[in-house]
Design an enzyme around this catalytic site. Sequence first.
Site, mmCIF file in Angstrom:
data_model
loop_
_atom_site.group_PDB
_atom_site.id
_atom_site.type_symbol
_atom_site.label_atom_id
_atom_site.label_comp_id
_atom_site.label_asym_id
_atom_site.label_seq_id
_atom_site.Cartn_x
_atom_site.Cartn_y
_atom_site.Cartn_z
ATOM 1 N N CYS A 2 0.849 -1.198 0.000
ATOM 2 C CA CYS A 2 0.000 0.000 0.000
ATOM 3 C C CYS A 2 0.883 1.246 0.000
ATOM 4 C CB CYS A 2 -0.958 0.122 1.189
ATOM 5 S SG CYS A 2 -2.177 -1.195 1.324
ATOM 6 N N TYR A 82 0.108 -1.786 5.747
ATOM 7 C CA TYR A 82 0.838 -2.906 6.334
ATOM 8 C C TYR A 82 2.225 -2.478 6.830
ATOM 9 C CZ TYR A 82 -1.256 -7.567 6.161
ATOM 10 O OH TYR A 82 -1.979 -8.693 6.447
ATOM 11 N N ASN A 175 5.296 0.916 3.453
ATOM 12 C CA ASN A 175 5.314 -0.234 4.356
ATOM 13 C C ASN A 175 6.696 -0.373 4.996
ATOM 14 O OD1 ASN A 175 3.846 -1.218 1.483
ATOM 15 N ND2 ASN A 175 2.538 -1.149 3.271
ATOM 16 N N ARG A 228 8.542 2.551 -3.789
ATOM 17 C CA ARG A 228 7.261 3.252 -3.894
ATOM 18 C C ARG A 228 7.264 4.532 -3.068
ATOM 19 N NH1 ARG A 228 3.789 0.531 -1.383
ATOM 20 N NH2 ARG A 228 4.890 -1.419 -0.939
#
Length: 329
Positions: A2, A82, A175, A228
């Site tokens: 995520c 997460y 994460n 990310r």
Amino acid sequence: MCTSIFTKTKDNKHLLSRTMDFSFPLDPSPTYMPRNYTWVSEVNEQSFTNSLGFVGAGRLLGSSYFVADGVNEKGLSIAELYLPGEATYQTEAEQGKKNFAPHELILWILGNCATVEEVAEHIKEINLVGLKAPMLNIITPLHWIITDESGRCVIIEPTEKELKIKENPVGTMTNTPCFEWHINNLRNYLHVRPAQYEPASFGDYVALPFSQGTGTMGLPGGYTPPERFVRAAFFKEHIDQAQDEATGVTNAYHILATVRIPKGIVVTSEGAQDYSQYVGTMCNESRSYYFNSYDNSQIAKVTITDDLLEVDKPITFMADKIETFKTLN
């Protein structure tokens, strides 16, 4: 998995956006949770009654609602992501505290806190106990990004017994590893920029750029949390600032398009596909929740209106999950 970003428009709208990346099909929909909604903690069957209404991505699991993100009637927004390998929970309830399973924390925060400051005031009253989430049958290792109308952005990472608030100056979260590691890692990308690099000489040879975009060479392209995080932080920092809420939502979807995971690109060790099941965006000022699923790029919207605040039962709004097209001929 995520990715989450927090952005501000030129007319002072604040938007929290997130991708929901998961290998198990969660199948949530925009869901409104009303004022005075009573729910029972799975930890010790303690009953809680929310005072605030909120809307977010959720679904009914058995007799309880699961909510992964949302915005409430006071303009507080939150998303859970997460944090595997880092999140630690307690093994039993603690007397004198509010005892929640990790997946229940959002229900209480959105239902009872109006500002980040209020979350910070109450966070020490909360004890998170490691219980399995319904349907998933696992203890979800979570951390949370929280924002409000003031523009303050914080995170909660349960790595110690006592929960604490961490300021988030970047407005980005992914994460594992923990947040501080990602902040320090940005120092490895000081050379990445929107502007073109100039030609360089090697002896008598002048090397010219192949084309536009040389400033972004070195920007990581994979789907690990560090990659990310860097991509989301870079695009969030340099994208043209949105004028208003509508263009702010458009910006959020453009930024998150750089980190959304298509099916088949990330496969777990168990052979499952980890992919971006939906994108959710919350506007703190308008109390609106924007949602689109993997299979339909059209963005749906639910706003907390005066009429909705009068509702006394949860409402699930079924967004169309089949791709729709606007025919022009």
